[in-house]
Design a protein around this motif. Sequence first.
Motif, PDB file in Angstrom:
ATOM      1  N   ALA A  34       0.827  -1.172  -0.154  1.00 15.11           N
ATOM      2  CA  ALA A  34      -0.052  -0.028  -0.008  1.00 15.11           C
ATOM      3  C   ALA A  34       0.825   1.143   0.014  1.00 15.11           C
ATOM      4  CB  ALA A  34      -1.009  -0.119   1.317  1.00 15.11           C
ATOM      5  N   TYR A  35       1.943   1.177   0.803  1.00 18.65           N
ATOM      6  CA  TYR A  35       2.826   2.327   0.702  1.00 18.65           C
ATOM      7  C   TYR A  35       3.331   2.608  -0.513  1.00 18.65           C
ATOM      8  CZ  TYR A  35       3.168   2.720   5.979  1.00 18.65           C
ATOM      9  OH  TYR A  35       2.762   2.836   7.400  1.00 18.65           O
ATOM     10  N   SER A  36       3.854   1.630  -1.337  1.00 21.77           N
ATOM     11  CA  SER A  36       4.477   1.648  -2.737  1.00 21.77           C
ATOM     12  C   SER A  36       3.440   2.173  -3.573  1.00 21.77           C
ATOM     13  CB  SER A  36       4.959   0.226  -3.196  1.00 21.77           C
ATOM     14  OG  SER A  36       5.168   0.294  -4.565  1.00 21.77           O
ATOM     15  N   VAL A  37       1.988   1.787  -3.370  1.00 22.83           N
ATOM     16  CA  VAL A  37       1.242   2.300  -4.396  1.00 22.83           C
ATOM     17  C   VAL A  37       0.793   3.832  -3.982  1.00 22.83           C
ATOM     18  CG1 VAL A  37      -1.142   1.954  -4.987  1.00 22.83           C
ATOM     19  CG2 VAL A  37      -0.040   0.061  -4.832  1.00 22.83           C
ATOM     20  N   ILE A  38       0.663   4.039  -2.655  1.00 26.41           N
ATOM     21  CA  ILE A  38       0.565   5.635  -2.528  1.00 26.41           C
ATOM     22  C   ILE A  38       1.698   6.294  -3.033  1.00 26.41           C
ATOM     23  CG2 ILE A  38       0.426   7.241  -0.582  1.00 26.41           C
ATOM     24  CD1 ILE A  38      -0.958   4.905   1.129  1.00 26.41           C
ATOM     25  N   ASP A  39       2.980   5.920  -2.840  1.00 25.73           N
ATOM     26  CA  ASP A  39       4.268   6.710  -3.318  1.00 25.73           C
ATOM     27  C   ASP A  39       4.006   6.941  -4.938  1.00 25.73           C
ATOM     28  OD1 ASP A  39       5.227   7.181  -0.776  1.00 25.73           O
ATOM     29  OD2 ASP A  39       6.477   5.307  -1.049  1.00 25.73           O
ATOM     30  N   LYS A  46      -0.638   6.984   4.809  1.00 26.90           N
ATOM     31  CA  LYS A  46       0.378   6.179   5.458  1.00 26.90           C
ATOM     32  C   LYS A  46       0.511   6.238   6.620  1.00 26.90           C
ATOM     33  CE  LYS A  46       4.315   7.016   3.034  1.00 26.90           C
ATOM     34  NZ  LYS A  46       5.408   7.054   1.871  1.00 26.90           N
ATOM     35  N   PRO A  47       0.584   7.040   7.449  1.00 24.79           N
ATOM     36  CA  PRO A  47       0.527   7.041   9.136  1.00 24.79           C
ATOM     37  C   PRO A  47      -0.996   6.300   9.549  1.00 24.79           C
ATOM     38  CG  PRO A  47       1.237   9.258   8.403  1.00 24.79           C
ATOM     39  CD  PRO A  47       0.607   8.584   7.104  1.00 24.79           C
ATOM     40  N   ARG A  48      -1.994   6.711   8.776  1.00 21.78           N
ATOM     41  CA  ARG A  48      -3.173   6.257   9.277  1.00 21.78           C
ATOM     42  C   ARG A  48      -3.115   4.451   9.118  1.00 21.78           C
ATOM     43  NH1 ARG A  48      -7.797   7.631   5.367  1.00 21.78           N
ATOM     44  NH2 ARG A  48      -7.257   9.677   6.323  1.00 21.78           N
TER      45      ARG A  48
END
Length: 79
Positions: A32-37, A54-56
């Motif tokens: 998910a972090y990768s997709v958000i980035d 990401k912090p959520r």
Amino acid sequence: MKKVLEALESLKKKSDAQPEEILPIEKLIGEAYSVIDKAIRVGTLHRNTGGHRKPRLARRKKVVEIHHGWYTPVSDGSV
């Protein structure tokens, strides 16, 4: 994000959960972090929106760990 949140919610409801069960969810969080980035880099998401999402995910994971007793917050006694 939706998959991660659903997995965390189901793990929180599970009464006999083991600490090893969080490992696949950590992999999902990494994806998910990768997709958000990538969405931020392309311009689909604003960088502040990504900075909120990401912090959520990390907070929700920590809530589940605290709920099951796998993580205990350290109190700062230096105040």
